[in-house]
Design an enzyme around this catalytic site. Structure first.
Site, PDB file in Angstrom:
ATOM      1  N   ASN A  25       1.010  -1.351  -0.108  1.00  0.00           N
ATOM      2  CA  ASN A  25      -0.111  -0.023   0.078  1.00  0.00           C
ATOM      3  C   ASN A  25       0.885   1.026   0.115  1.00  0.00           C
ATOM      4  O   ASN A  25       2.093   1.114   0.141  1.00  0.00           O
ATOM      5  CB  ASN A  25      -0.784  -0.068   1.248  1.00  0.00           C
ATOM      6  CG  ASN A  25      -0.424   0.003   2.563  1.00  0.00           C
ATOM      7  OD1 ASN A  25       0.572   0.955   2.590  1.00  0.00           O
ATOM      8  ND2 ASN A  25      -0.592  -0.785   3.399  1.00  0.00           N
ATOM      9  N   GLY A  33      -3.317  -8.908   4.226  1.00  0.00           N
ATOM     10  CA  GLY A  33      -3.100  -9.806   3.080  1.00  0.00           C
ATOM     11  C   GLY A  33      -1.527 -10.256   2.724  1.00  0.00           C
ATOM     12  O   GLY A  33      -0.860 -10.400   3.779  1.00  0.00           O
ATOM     13  N   ASP A  35       0.797  -8.318   1.973  1.00  0.00           N
ATOM     14  CA  ASP A  35       1.780  -7.281   2.478  1.00  0.00           C
ATOM     15  C   ASP A  35       2.016  -7.711   3.803  1.00  0.00           C
ATOM     16  O   ASP A  35       3.266  -7.775   4.306  1.00  0.00           O
ATOM     17  CB  ASP A  35       0.956  -6.178   2.245  1.00  0.00           C
ATOM     18  CG  ASP A  35       2.073  -4.755   2.360  1.00  0.00           C
ATOM     19  OD1 ASP A  35       1.350  -3.837   2.648  1.00  0.00           O
ATOM     20  OD2 ASP A  35       3.222  -5.093   2.263  1.00  0.00           O
TER      21      ASP A  35
HETATM   22  N1  APR Z   1       1.300 -16.086  -2.381  1.00  0.00           N
HETATM   23  C1  APR Z   1       0.692 -15.663  -3.486  1.00  0.00           C
HETATM   24  N2  APR Z   1      -0.306 -14.769  -3.543  1.00  0.00           N
HETATM   25  C2  APR Z   1      -0.862 -14.552  -2.321  1.00  0.00           C
HETATM   26  C3  APR Z   1      -0.303 -15.139  -1.099  1.00  0.00           C
HETATM   27  C4  APR Z   1       0.852 -15.633  -1.008  1.00  0.00           C
HETATM   28  N3  APR Z   1       1.307 -16.181   0.004  1.00  0.00           N
HETATM   29  N4  APR Z   1      -1.216 -14.333  -0.085  1.00  0.00           N
HETATM   30  C5  APR Z   1      -2.119 -13.703  -0.899  1.00  0.00           C
HETATM   31  N5  APR Z   1      -2.155 -13.643  -2.135  1.00  0.00           N
HETATM   32  C6  APR Z   1      -2.979 -13.192  -3.102  1.00  0.00           C
HETATM   33  C7  APR Z   1      -4.337 -12.921  -2.930  1.00  0.00           C
HETATM   34  O1  APR Z   1      -4.911 -14.244  -3.003  1.00  0.00           O
HETATM   35  C8  APR Z   1      -4.527 -12.073  -3.801  1.00  0.00           C
HETATM   36  O2  APR Z   1      -4.949 -12.602  -5.189  1.00  0.00           O
HETATM   37  O3  APR Z   1      -2.170 -11.974  -3.407  1.00  0.00           O
HETATM   38  C9  APR Z   1      -3.474 -11.005  -4.225  1.00  0.00           C
HETATM   39  C10 APR Z   1      -3.376  -9.738  -3.590  1.00  0.00           C
HETATM   40  O4  APR Z   1      -4.174  -9.803  -2.554  1.00  0.00           O
HETATM   41  P1  APR Z   1      -3.909  -8.920  -1.184  1.00  0.00           P
HETATM   42  O5  APR Z   1      -2.649  -9.316  -0.502  1.00  0.00           O
HETATM   43  O6  APR Z   1      -5.367  -8.631  -0.514  1.00  0.00           O
HETATM   44  O7  APR Z   1      -3.473  -7.295  -1.632  1.00  0.00           O
HETATM   45  P2  APR Z   1      -4.376  -6.213  -2.815  1.00  0.00           P
HETATM   46  O8  APR Z   1      -5.598  -6.752  -3.251  1.00  0.00           O
HETATM   47  O9  APR Z   1      -3.294  -5.954  -3.702  1.00  0.00           O
HETATM   48  O10 APR Z   1      -4.442  -5.241  -1.609  1.00  0.00           O
HETATM   49  C11 APR Z   1      -3.300  -4.399  -1.326  1.00  0.00           C
HETATM   50  O11 APR Z   1      -4.212  -5.036   1.165  1.00  0.00           O
HETATM   51  O12 APR Z   1      -2.641  -6.170   2.275  1.00  0.00           O
HETATM   52  C12 APR Z   1      -3.052  -4.843   1.959  1.00  0.00           C
HETATM   53  O13 APR Z   1      -1.078  -3.542   2.563  1.00  0.00           O
HETATM   54  C13 APR Z   1      -1.856  -3.880   1.381  1.00  0.00           C
HETATM   55  O14 APR Z   1      -3.117  -2.144   1.569  1.00  0.00           O
HETATM   56  C14 APR Z   1      -2.512  -3.110   0.804  1.00  0.00           C
HETATM   57  C15 APR Z   1      -3.765  -3.831   0.111  1.00  0.00           C
END
Ligand code: APR
Length: 187
Positions: A25, A33, A35
């Site tokens: 983010n 998630g 991150d």
């Molecule tokens: N390996 C691969 N992919 C993953 C993993 C992992 N270990 N964990 C989660 N994902 C995938 C999720 O299934 C999703 O398809 O990563 C993708 C992105 O999901 P998020 O982590 O929710 O991120 P995003 O939708 O880009 O939103 C970003 O969420 O985590 C916070 O700080 C971050 O504010 C930011 C926002």
């Protein structure tokens, strides 16, 4: 030498590459998630670099990407790419997602990464529709990868089966003479 694009079904934080792309983010200080997992696994060195970027540059704008050490993760570098939150599609979200992928790839090339792994940016907490996000991710990477001389292979790493099947369908229909597509078996 043909560039390679490989689809993996698994956990991106366990997949060794030169540069691992995080769905970050704008603060770069971690979140939920992926991150959250990355910040937890990378350790204090990476955290300190993110804090410095937050203080010196105010973090990272949507569509942009910043590089830090990968700390204890199986990579040399972490590339924190900030994708857009889905607001209905009328706020430049597709272009911003395209920018996030292309800027992350450009940063990876700048640091001399040979292998780069991407998650499905913005398709979790940010609620970007998975099909459209996959088309943007694959379309962007496959069109610009040939111009990135340092990078040999890009991995799309899908954690969930839904994203994996969407990527598998799009990639199996791709026919680009400059790119060798490889689809891994489901984990
Ligand atoms: N390996 C691969 N992919 C993953 C993993 C992992 N270990 N964990 C989660 N994902 C995938 C999720 O299934 C999703 O398809 O990563 C993708 C992105 O999901 P998020 O982590 O929710 O991120 P995003 O939708 O880009 O939103 C970003 O969420 O985590 C916070 O700080 C971050 O504010 C930011 C926002």
């Amino acid at each position: 030498m043909k560039k390679k694009v490989t689809l993996i079904h698994g956990d991106i934080t366990n997949f060794p590459v030169d540069a691992l792309v995080n769905s970050a983010n704008k603060s770069l200080l971690g979140g939920g998630g992926l991150d959250y997992i990355i910040h937890k696994k990378a350790g204090p060195l990476m955290k300190a670099e993110c804090v410095r970027l937050n203080q010196e540059k105010g973090g990272c704008s949507t569509g942009q990407a910043e590089v830090t050490t990968a700390g204890d993760l199986p990579a040399k570098y972490l590339i924190h790419a900030v994708g857009p939150r889905w607001l209905g599609g009328e706020s430049k979200e597709p272009q911003l997602l395209c920018d996030a992928y292309s800027n992350a790839l450009m940063r990876a090339n700048e640091i001399g990464a040979k292998t780069v792994s991407f998650p499905n940016i913005s398709t979790g907490v940010y609620r970007f529709p998975q099909q459209l996000a996959a088309e943007i991710a694959i379309g962007t990477i496959c069109s610009i990868l040939p111009q990135h001389d340092q990078i040999a292979e890009v991995f799309f790493v899908c954690r969930d089966a839904e994203n994996y099947l969407i990527y598998k369908e799009i990639l199996s229909m791709l026919d680009d003479p400059k790119i060798q597509i490889k689809i891994s078996s489901v984990e």
